[in-house]
Design a protein around this motif. Structure first.
Motif: not given
Length: 510
Positions: A428-450
């Protein structure tokens, strides 16, 4: 009757006004960060300044050391939890320096609750006490009439000044140099409310007092005349039958059987891996039972506390005590089962703040049940049990103030998502992004894998905008925290602004 020290009121009020000015500089219109720690230290210094007699205590260093421990979470991160811990630490510090803190943890908790609830009204109450003290000492007081007599002179003076401005070009020129709208902008209603709230809050710490009824309770308890015991009667009441020893014994036997059946079902389906009935999934089985079982454990704890009151007939019966031990142990297993149920559900449907809170709450319930067994086995009082639970709760909340739950949730949901070959559902990208800047490292790993799997970049610039806003806020020194410092170091190495080419817009079909 003792009189109030009027000079101390004046000096404390001066300190309070100074703290309000500093709070305006640190907080108003500013981001949250290291400014909270700085202001807490300033309040602590003001508390020490208004209690000079505290320096005569040989163990004075223990109190600042304990306060420092309470303020350390503000260094890691500013959150409602860390601010609450700091407020409690300041309240304990102020009450201890004033010599009003009790020794029992349960009583201290009661004092803190009353102190924090009455803190907003302390300034108003002290103002009226100051007026009474000034009247007794014969000091001049500000009367309403003394203010009213200035209404007419000031009003007419303003009219005359306006007329002079119309008649004299020099005075008119002076008026043009005064920007009335700029002056009105300085007097903002929201800012005035902020000043008043800070003044009321700071004053409570500079004059740490408890409501009079709370201070009188111990003395009232000592002065109540002993009540003669009523004459013994051999008549058996309905209450003796329904809640007597025989009824409690039978209830414990029935409860142990029921709980053993529930524990057996959990052991069969959750731990043993036996197939569930048709149409029932493990996720549904786990989710339906997680929260009701906690309610069941809480009801069981209440029954045990009521049935085995210290000194009662049931508490001295060996068979009842053994049945209680067995039943509370089954309740602890039930709570562990609830945690496993919730873990299964989270593994499929991802992690959220509420589910983390449920894990913490379940752990506290299990600890509380274990403390009930300890109280019964050691023969401790109910006050000991309350103090032990409060200590457990305080330690848990203090530890939680150092945990970055936003990053924890984001990392877990990314690692267990379907896109990352995990057992869970789609992220759920919307929920993860709603967590704020602290979620950016995890999103980086997700998009790198994508990018590696789909050979295409799925970033759409939203995370780059989040990072840009975050960096803008962090340029203000007041927003500094140790957690933000660590995140900025990561973003400087791997962020979108550090590597702009990484965040190219995604074009469908490219």
């Amino acid at each position: 009757m003792t009189t109030l020290p009027i000079p101390s009121y004046c000096s404390r009020f001066g300190l309070a006004v100074l703290l309000v000015a500093l709070a305006d500089f640190l907080f108003y219109g500013q981001p949250a960060g290291i400014n909270f720690l700085l202001f807490a230290i300033l309040i602590a210094g003001a508390i020490v300044a208004v209690h000079p007699s505290a320096f005569s205590d040989a163990r004075l260093w223990l109190k600042p050391a304990a306060l420092l421990v309470a303020l350390l979470p503000l260094v890691e991160n500013v959150s409602p939890l860390s601010v609450s811990i700091a407020l409690v630490g300041l309240a304990v510090f102020a009450l201890s320096l004033a010599g009003r803190l009790r020794s029992s943890l349960a009583r201290i908790a009661g004092q803190l609750s009353v102190f924090l609830l009455s803190a907003p009204f302390r300034l108003i109450r002290d103002f009226f006490r100051w007026r009474k003290a000034a009247r007794r000492l014969g000091l001049r007081r500000i009367r309403l009439a003394a203010i009213a007599v200035w209404v007419m002179p000031l009003a007419l003076g303003a009219v005359f000044l306006a007329l002079f401005g119309a008649a004299n070009p020099v005075i008119e020129y002076w008026f043009t140099l005064i920007d009335l709208f700029a002056l009105l902008d300085l007097i903002q209603p929201a800012r005035l409310v902020f000043w008043l709230l800070v003044l009321a809050g700071v004053w409570a710490f500079l004059r740490p007092r408890l409501p009079r009824i709370v201070r009188r309770l111990p003395r009232l308890a000592l002065t109540v005349p002993p009540v003669a015991p009523p004459p013994t009667k051999s008549v058996t009441t309905i209450e003796d039958i329904v809640f007597g020893k025989a009824a409690i014994l039978r209830a414990l036997i029935v409860f142990n059987i029921l709980f053993a059946m529930q524990t057996g079902l959990d052991a069969t389906y959750l731990w043993g891996g036996v197939a569930l009935p048709d149409g029932l999934t493990y996720a549904a089985y786990a989710h339906r039972g997680a929260y009701p079982l906690i309610v069941t454990a809480l009801l069981a704890a209440g029954f045990v506390l009521a049935a085995l009151r210290p000194g009662s007939e049931t508490s001295n019966d060996p068979l009842i005590r053994r049945l209680v031990y067995a039943w509370v142990a089954q309740n602890i297993v039930l709570v562990i089962s609830s945690i496993l149920r919730l873990d299964l559900y989270v593994g499929i449907y991802a992690l959220t703040y509420l589910r983390i809170a449920a894990f913490v709450w379940m752990g506290l319930v299990a600890a509380g049940l274990a403390l009930i067994i300890a109280r019964i086995a050691l023969g401790k009082s109910s006050e000991w049990l309350l103090s032990a639970n409060l200590l457990t709760l305080s330690a848990t909340l203090y530890a939680c103030s150092y945990i970055n739950f936003a990053a924890l949730i984001a990392n877990y949901n990314v690692d267990h998502s379907y896109e990352m070959n995990g057992p869970g559902t789609s992220l759920d990208l919307w929920y993860v992004r709603s967590l704020g800047p602290s979620a950016l490292p995890a999103l980086d790993r997700f998009f790198d894998h994508q990018q590696k799997v789909f050979l295409a970049d799925r970033r759409d610039g939203v995370d780059a905008m989040t990072e840009a806003r975050y960096r803008t806020i962090q340029r203000n020194w007041r927003a500094w925290s140790f957690r933000d410092w660590r995140l900025l170091r990561y973003l400087d190495r791997n962020g979108a602004l550090a590597n702009p080419a990484v965040f190219e817009p995604y074009v469908p079909g490219r």
